[in-house]
Design a protein around this motif. Structure first.
Motif, short mmCIF file in Angstrom:
data_model
loop_
_atom_site.label_atom_id
_atom_site.label_comp_id
_atom_site.label_asym_id
_atom_site.label_seq_id
_atom_site.Cartn_x
_atom_site.Cartn_y
_atom_site.Cartn_z
N UNK A 48 111.00 116.37 24.83
CA UNK A 48 111.19 117.44 25.82
C UNK A 48 112.62 117.95 25.82
N UNK A 49 113.54 117.20 25.25
CA UNK A 49 114.95 117.58 25.21
C UNK A 49 115.33 118.36 23.95
N UNK A 50 114.40 118.50 23.00
CA UNK A 50 114.68 119.23 21.77
C UNK A 50 114.87 120.71 22.11
N UNK A 51 115.93 121.28 21.61
CA UNK A 51 116.24 122.69 21.87
C UNK A 51 115.11 123.59 21.37
N UNK A 52 114.70 124.51 22.23
CA UNK A 52 113.67 125.48 21.86
C UNK A 52 112.26 125.09 22.20
N UNK A 53 112.04 123.88 22.68
CA UNK A 53 110.69 123.40 23.00
C UNK A 53 110.36 123.76 24.44
N UNK A 54 109.22 124.44 24.64
CA UNK A 54 108.80 124.81 25.99
C UNK A 54 107.89 123.77 26.63
N UNK A 55 107.02 123.14 25.82
CA UNK A 55 106.05 122.19 26.38
C UNK A 55 105.77 121.08 25.39
N UNK A 56 105.54 119.88 25.94
CA UNK A 56 105.19 118.71 25.14
C UNK A 56 103.83 118.21 25.62
N UNK A 154 116.44 121.27 14.30
CA UNK A 154 116.68 121.72 15.68
C UNK A 154 117.56 120.69 16.37
N UNK A 155 118.34 121.13 17.32
CA UNK A 155 119.20 120.24 18.08
C UNK A 155 118.32 119.32 18.93
N UNK A 156 118.54 118.02 18.84
CA UNK A 156 117.72 117.05 19.56
C UNK A 156 118.03 117.03 21.06
N UNK A 157 119.06 117.72 21.47
CA UNK A 157 119.44 117.79 22.89
C UNK A 157 119.63 119.25 23.28
N UNK A 158 119.50 119.49 24.56
CA UNK A 158 119.74 120.84 25.05
C UNK A 158 118.49 121.55 25.53
N UNK A 159 117.33 120.98 25.28
CA UNK A 159 116.09 121.59 25.73
C UNK A 159 115.64 121.04 27.07
#
Length: 166
Positions: A48-56, A154-159
């Motif tokens: 859920x913290x991956x940048x650009x991810x809206x839903x898990x 993708x950045x693993x943080x920031x989402x």
């Protein structure tokens, strides 16, 4: 366009190939992730913290512990009702699940893509990498495996994606 990305993990951490697949999926539109396994709450939190991810989307159950393609594919197919494309890393795991998803959806699979030129146009190597082909799909639903080395991770943080049990 909504994409569903299959997350490859070892039960505690997300594999790098998934991060590259998220980057590819973001070029198609809204990114949702699918995590399948047993006791995968920690993986879902990290995803859920991956940048650009809206839903898990999380499918957690004892029968999913070993992430067998026979068990994973029907979960993905059910979620494809609300998604336009299914992307998986072009790894052993992804290449095992994706053809089954494509078969259940009655669509063609696009393997090992290295580029995206549009919602229905993809670039992939052919003839053992000696030539590059640009292919267009007329299928309503897309099933794609993504070569991890062709896309940035993708950045693993920031989402701040939401987590939903399925």
């Amino acid at each position: 366009m909504k994409t569903l990305v299959l997350v490859e993990h070892d039960g505690s951490s997300i594999k790098d190939a998934t991060l590259a697949t998220v980057t590819a999926a973001a070029q198609l539109g809204e990114v949702h992730l699918l995590i399948v396994g047993k006791g995968v709450g920690g993986v879902a939190d990290a995803a859920s913290k991956i940048a650009g991810v809206q839903k898990v989307h999380v499918a957690d159950g004892a029968h999913l512990e070993h992430q067998l393609a026979e068990d994973v594919a029907p979960v993905a197919v059910k979620l494809m009702d609300g998604h336009d494309a299914f992307l998986a890393p072009a790894t052993t795991f992804g290449k095992n699940v994706a053809p089954r998803v494509a078969a259940l959806l009655h669509v063609m699979q696009h393997s090992d893509i290295i580029g995206i030129e549009g919602a229905d146009t993809f670039v992939r190597p052919i003839y053992a990498g000696n030539a590059i082909a640009t292919v267009r799909s007329k299928d309503a639903k897309k099933v794609i495996t993504v070569r991890g080395t062709a896309f940035d991770k993708a950045d693993a943080n920031g989402g701040s994606g939401s987590v939903e049990a399925v």
